[in-house]
Design a protein around this motif. Structure first.
Motif, PDB file in Angstrom:
ATOM      1  N   LEU A  33       2.160   4.078   5.121  1.00 18.06           N
ATOM      2  CA  LEU A  33       1.057   3.328   5.709  1.00 18.06           C
ATOM      3  C   LEU A  33      -0.146   4.239   5.926  1.00 18.06           C
ATOM      4  CD1 LEU A  33       0.005   0.714   7.055  1.00 18.06           C
ATOM      5  CD2 LEU A  33       1.007   1.542   9.175  1.00 18.06           C
ATOM      6  N   VAL A  34       0.086   5.380   6.576  1.00 23.44           N
ATOM      7  CA  VAL A  34      -0.943   6.413   6.711  1.00 23.44           C
ATOM      8  C   VAL A  34      -0.602   7.473   5.669  1.00 23.44           C
ATOM      9  CG1 VAL A  34      -2.013   8.129   8.219  1.00 23.44           C
ATOM     10  CG2 VAL A  34      -1.185   5.972   9.183  1.00 23.44           C
ATOM     11  N   PRO A  35      -1.426   7.625   4.639  1.00 20.89           N
ATOM     12  CA  PRO A  35      -1.119   8.592   3.582  1.00 20.89           C
ATOM     13  C   PRO A  35      -0.884  10.002   4.133  1.00 20.89           C
ATOM     14  CG  PRO A  35      -2.976   7.211   2.954  1.00 20.89           C
ATOM     15  CD  PRO A  35      -2.694   6.927   4.390  1.00 20.89           C
ATOM     16  N   LEU A  36      -0.020  10.729   3.470  1.00 16.26           N
ATOM     17  CA  LEU A  36       0.309  12.091   3.913  1.00 16.26           C
ATOM     18  C   LEU A  36      -0.928  12.968   3.951  1.00 16.26           C
ATOM     19  CD1 LEU A  36       3.624  12.566   1.905  1.00 16.26           C
ATOM     20  CD2 LEU A  36       3.290  11.597   4.192  1.00 16.26           C
TER      21      LEU A  36
ATOM     22  N   ARG B 186      -3.740  12.152   4.799  1.00 11.27           N
ATOM     23  CA  ARG B 186      -4.571  11.741   5.935  1.00 11.27           C
ATOM     24  C   ARG B 186      -3.837  11.957   7.257  1.00 11.27           C
ATOM     25  NH1 ARG B 186      -9.405   8.454   4.654  1.00 11.27           N
ATOM     26  NH2 ARG B 186      -9.481   8.574   2.402  1.00 11.27           N
ATOM     27  N   GLY B 187      -2.744  12.721   7.213  1.00 14.48           N
ATOM     28  CA  GLY B 187      -2.015  13.050   8.437  1.00 14.48           C
ATOM     29  C   GLY B 187      -0.783  12.215   8.703  1.00 14.48           C
ATOM     30  N   GLY B 188      -0.404  11.341   7.776  1.00 14.09           N
ATOM     31  CA  GLY B 188       0.794  10.524   7.945  1.00 14.09           C
ATOM     32  C   GLY B 188       2.051  11.377   7.912  1.00 14.09           C
ATOM     33  N   ASP B 189       3.071  10.913   8.601  1.00 15.35           N
ATOM     34  CA  ASP B 189       4.340  11.639   8.695  1.00 15.35           C
ATOM     35  C   ASP B 189       5.262  11.231   7.547  1.00 15.35           C
ATOM     36  OD1 ASP B 189       6.875  12.657   9.360  1.00 15.35           O
ATOM     37  OD2 ASP B 189       6.587  12.315  11.495  1.00 15.35           O
ATOM     38  N   LEU B 190       5.682  12.202   6.775  1.00 20.46           N
ATOM     39  CA  LEU B 190       6.558  11.977   5.623  1.00 20.46           C
ATOM     40  C   LEU B 190       7.869  11.309   6.014  1.00 20.46           C
ATOM     41  CD1 LEU B 190       7.198  12.592   2.566  1.00 20.46           C
ATOM     42  CD2 LEU B 190       8.251  14.687   3.390  1.00 20.46           C
ATOM     43  N   LEU B 191       8.424  11.669   7.158  1.00 18.74           N
ATOM     44  CA  LEU B 191       9.768  11.244   7.525  1.00 18.74           C
ATOM     45  C   LEU B 191       9.823  10.166   8.603  1.00 18.74           C
ATOM     46  CD1 LEU B 191      11.406  14.775   7.490  1.00 18.74           C
ATOM     47  CD2 LEU B 191      11.438  13.054   5.685  1.00 18.74           C
ATOM     48  N   ASP B 192       8.684   9.650   9.029  1.00 19.10           N
ATOM     49  CA  ASP B 192       8.658   8.637  10.077  1.00 19.10           C
ATOM     50  C   ASP B 192       8.940   7.258   9.484  1.00 19.10           C
ATOM     51  OD1 ASP B 192       8.194   6.967  12.212  1.00 19.10           O
ATOM     52  OD2 ASP B 192       6.094   7.549  12.490  1.00 19.10           O
ATOM     53  N   PRO B 193      10.045   6.618   9.874  1.00 27.34           N
ATOM     54  CA  PRO B 193      10.353   5.292   9.335  1.00 27.34           C
ATOM     55  C   PRO B 193       9.262   4.260   9.629  1.00 27.34           C
ATOM     56  CG  PRO B 193      12.261   6.200  10.461  1.00 27.34           C
ATOM     57  CD  PRO B 193      11.107   7.120  10.750  1.00 27.34           C
TER      58      PRO B 193
ATOM     59  N   ASN C 118       1.367   1.509  -5.499  1.00 33.22           N
ATOM     60  CA  ASN C 118       1.279   2.765  -4.748  1.00 33.22           C
ATOM     61  C   ASN C 118       0.282   3.703  -5.427  1.00 33.22           C
ATOM     62  OD1 ASN C 118       1.751   5.052  -3.196  1.00 33.22           O
ATOM     63  ND2 ASN C 118       3.964   4.975  -3.424  1.00 33.22           N
ATOM     64  N   SER C 119       0.359   3.808  -6.732  1.00 32.69           N
ATOM     65  CA  SER C 119      -0.548   4.688  -7.473  1.00 32.69           C
ATOM     66  C   SER C 119      -1.989   4.196  -7.393  1.00 32.69           C
ATOM     67  CB  SER C 119      -0.131   4.779  -8.939  1.00 32.69           C
ATOM     68  OG  SER C 119       1.126   5.397  -9.050  1.00 32.69           O
ATOM     69  N   ALA C 120      -2.181   2.892  -7.495  1.00 29.21           N
ATOM     70  CA  ALA C 120      -3.534   2.334  -7.454  1.00 29.21           C
ATOM     71  C   ALA C 120      -4.178   2.518  -6.081  1.00 29.21           C
ATOM     72  CB  ALA C 120      -3.497   0.851  -7.820  1.00 29.21           C
TER      73      ALA C 120
ATOM     74  N   ASN D  64      -4.875   7.486  -1.787  1.00 26.64           N
ATOM     75  CA  ASN D  64      -4.739   7.909  -0.398  1.00 26.64           C
ATOM     76  C   ASN D  64      -5.673   7.124   0.535  1.00 26.64           C
ATOM     77  OD1 ASN D  64      -7.215   9.055  -0.977  1.00 26.64           O
ATOM     78  ND2 ASN D  64      -6.775  10.972   0.065  1.00 26.64           N
ATOM     79  N   ARG D  65      -6.047   5.932   0.108  1.00 24.01           N
ATOM     80  CA  ARG D  65      -6.891   5.098   0.969  1.00 24.01           C
ATOM     81  C   ARG D  65      -6.076   4.547   2.136  1.00 24.01           C
ATOM     82  NH1 ARG D  65      -8.409   3.945  -4.142  1.00 24.01           N
ATOM     83  NH2 ARG D  65      -7.139   2.071  -4.289  1.00 24.01           N
ATOM     84  N   LEU D  66      -6.726   4.379   3.271  1.00 23.70           N
ATOM     85  CA  LEU D  66      -6.046   3.850   4.448  1.00 23.70           C
ATOM     86  C   LEU D  66      -5.864   2.342   4.386  1.00 23.70           C
ATOM     87  CD1 LEU D  66      -7.731   5.955   7.255  1.00 23.70           C
ATOM     88  CD2 LEU D  66      -5.384   6.125   6.445  1.00 23.70           C
TER      89      LEU D  66
END
Length: 94
Positions: A53-56, A58-65, A76-78, A81-83
């Motif tokens: 939801l929050v791109p990595l 941009r500070g998103g957590d890789l492991l947060d469910p 996902n590719s398209a 890293n937009r919010l």
């Protein structure tokens, strides 16, 4: 921490848990081809990918469910890293 965290046990477990939910793509709303697995899943546009939801970047957590979302590879590719994603336009025809 050494190595790529996306190869780690916790990340793989998060992917397995998200895949088990069998949710539609959170970006386009269409069904994901969950049956596509293995090496071909890495190239197939309709295959499952774990999106954040929050791109990595941009500070998103890789492991947060709470940050994990099911998405098609192409969606996902398209999104990159937009919010936010582009919202469908309402028809001007009344």
């Amino acid at each position: 921490m050494s190595g790529n965290p996306r190869n780690g046990r916790r990340y793989r477990a998060l992917c397995v848990a998200q895949r088990a939910l069998q949710l539609p793509c959170w970006l386009c709303g269409r069904e994901i081809a969950y049956e596509i697995t293995g090496p071909e899943a890495g190239r197939h546009p309709a295959a499952f990918t774990l999106d954040h939801l929050v791109p990595l970047s941009r500070g998103g957590d890789l492991l947060d469910p709470a940050n994990a979302r099911s998405a098609h590879r192409r969606c996902n590719s398209a999104r990159g890293n937009r919010l936010t994603t582009a919202q469908p336009r309402a028809s001007r025809r009344w």
